[in-house]
Design a protein around this motif. Sequence first.
Motif, PDB file in Angstrom:
ATOM      1  N   GLN A   1      26.516  29.305  40.726  1.00 58.52           N
ATOM      2  CA  GLN A   1      25.395  30.222  40.554  1.00 58.52           C
ATOM      3  C   GLN A   1      25.933  31.649  40.561  1.00 58.52           C
ATOM      4  O   GLN A   1      26.589  32.063  41.522  1.00 58.52           O
ATOM      5  CB  GLN A   1      24.361  30.068  41.665  1.00 58.52           C
TER       6      GLN A   1
ATOM      7  N   THR B   1      25.263  35.200  41.260  1.00 60.31           N
ATOM      8  CA  THR B   1      24.252  35.854  42.094  1.00 60.31           C
ATOM      9  C   THR B   1      24.148  37.353  41.854  1.00 60.31           C
ATOM     10  O   THR B   1      23.189  37.973  42.294  1.00 60.31           O
ATOM     11  CB  THR B   1      24.555  35.627  43.583  1.00 60.31           C
TER      12      THR B   1
ATOM     13  N   SER C   1      24.764  38.382  51.403  1.00 58.39           N
ATOM     14  CA  SER C   1      25.525  39.036  50.346  1.00 58.39           C
ATOM     15  C   SER C   1      25.576  40.545  50.538  1.00 58.39           C
ATOM     16  O   SER C   1      24.854  41.124  51.337  1.00 58.39           O
ATOM     17  CB  SER C   1      24.943  38.693  48.974  1.00 58.39           C
TER      18      SER C   1
ATOM     19  N   ARG D   1      20.105  34.664  50.756  1.00 58.13           N
ATOM     20  CA  ARG D   1      19.607  33.757  49.737  1.00 58.13           C
ATOM     21  C   ARG D   1      19.481  32.346  50.295  1.00 58.13           C
ATOM     22  O   ARG D   1      20.333  31.907  51.071  1.00 58.13           O
ATOM     23  CB  ARG D   1      20.558  33.720  48.547  1.00 58.13           C
TER      24      ARG D   1
ATOM     25  N   VAL E   1      19.323  28.617  48.567  1.00 58.37           N
ATOM     26  CA  VAL E   1      19.625  28.007  47.287  1.00 58.37           C
ATOM     27  C   VAL E   1      19.521  26.488  47.412  1.00 58.37           C
ATOM     28  O   VAL E   1      19.980  25.908  48.401  1.00 58.37           O
ATOM     29  CB  VAL E   1      21.054  28.408  46.834  1.00 58.37           C
TER      30      VAL E   1
ATOM     31  N   GLU F   1      18.006  29.198  42.974  1.00 56.98           N
ATOM     32  CA  GLU F   1      17.564  30.014  44.099  1.00 56.98           C
ATOM     33  C   GLU F   1      16.134  29.660  44.482  1.00 56.98           C
ATOM     34  O   GLU F   1      15.246  29.622  43.630  1.00 56.98           O
ATOM     35  CB  GLU F   1      17.653  31.503  43.745  1.00 56.98           C
TER      36      GLU F   1
ATOM     37  N   ARG G   1      14.688  34.679  48.420  1.00 50.50           N
ATOM     38  CA  ARG G   1      15.632  35.725  48.816  1.00 50.50           C
ATOM     39  C   ARG G   1      14.934  36.683  49.756  1.00 50.50           C
ATOM     40  O   ARG G   1      13.815  37.121  49.489  1.00 50.50           O
ATOM     41  CB  ARG G   1      16.123  36.480  47.584  1.00 50.50           C
TER      42      ARG G   1
END
Length: 181
Positions: free
Chosen positions: A110, A112, A131, A137, A139, A146, A149
């Motif tokens: 993925q 991101t 992140s 996130r 997932v 996703e 978030r």
Amino acid sequence: MPRALRNGFLWAVDAVTGRRRWKQRLRPRRPRSYGQFTSPTVADSRVYVRSPDDSLWAVDAAGGGRRWQRSYGRDTWSTPAVGDGTVYLGSNGWNLWAVDAATGKERWKQETGAAHQSSPTVAEGTVYIGSEDMSLRAVNAATGEERWRLHTRGKVNSPPVVADGSVYVSSQDNFLYAVHT
């Protein structure tokens, strides 16, 4: 049997005697100028670890033999997490990876749009990862899609913790977040 990466080798040490049980060379012949910044993860009689040349290794926990190795180029990642036969890891290259734990083959990737210094956490079919874009996130572990978030006011570099139906994570905004899953 604690494990540690030292001088480009993964070592297995007897917890009682302190003697080396085995070692496996993980470094390339010409190592880069920096060392190891992630920890090994042990699951299903294997040790999963990132080597100094940015490869993901699966090593037999009992004897130290290499099961497989997968190179990701110069894409430094977090400590791997393992759940339901899949190894999950984040990267500075703005990706979250899912790799088959038995074969090392990619299941999904993925993109991101953010670097991941946080190590992922897997619980009940969901991968949680923080992140550099100031978010946590959630997932889908099977597909990489996703689910949701959470935006914070600071980078999320700590690994999420899942307990009692909630995911907890701290951010560089000096807050601890608790999200009911």
